[in-house]
Design a protein around this motif. Structure first.
Motif, mmCIF file in Angstrom:
data_model
loop_
_atom_site.group_PDB
_atom_site.id
_atom_site.type_symbol
_atom_site.label_atom_id
_atom_site.label_comp_id
_atom_site.label_asym_id
_atom_site.label_seq_id
_atom_site.Cartn_x
_atom_site.Cartn_y
_atom_site.Cartn_z
ATOM 1 N N PRO A 81 21.648 -30.116 -2.679
ATOM 2 C CA PRO A 81 20.401 -28.702 -2.899
ATOM 3 C C PRO A 81 19.996 -28.945 -4.009
ATOM 4 C CG PRO A 81 22.842 -27.669 -3.934
ATOM 5 C CD PRO A 81 22.984 -29.114 -2.860
ATOM 6 N N ALA A 83 23.883 -33.471 1.914
ATOM 7 C CA ALA A 83 23.033 -32.488 1.199
ATOM 8 C C ALA A 83 23.509 -32.030 -0.085
ATOM 9 C CB ALA A 83 22.754 -31.763 2.314
ATOM 10 N N GLU A 138 16.425 -30.321 -0.200
ATOM 11 C CA GLU A 138 17.907 -30.638 -0.244
ATOM 12 C C GLU A 138 17.397 -32.573 -0.399
ATOM 13 O OE1 GLU A 138 20.795 -28.146 2.125
ATOM 14 O OE2 GLU A 138 19.686 -29.670 3.886
#
Length: 56
Positions: A39, A37, A28
């Motif tokens: 991905p 966050a 992340e």
């Protein structure tokens, strides 16, 4: 899979336009300013707010 450091140097959070930090274990990109966050899937950062997860 490792993220290219040059890519990390140019990417910013789309919400805050601040720098990101790379969490290799979670795959992340972390925006501390936005508390999100983003991905990384198959080596490609997914820089969409709706795909990010909220963090602490």
């Amino acid at each position: 899979m490792s993220l290219d450091i040059r890519l990390l140097e140019i990417l910013v959070c789309p919400m805050t336009r601040t720098s990101l930090r790379y969490d290799e274990a979670a795959q992340e990109l972390i925006s501390d300013a936005a508390k999100l966050a983003y991905p990384i899937r198959d080596g490609v950062p997914i820089m969409l707010a709706e795909e990010a997860r909220e963090i602490g």
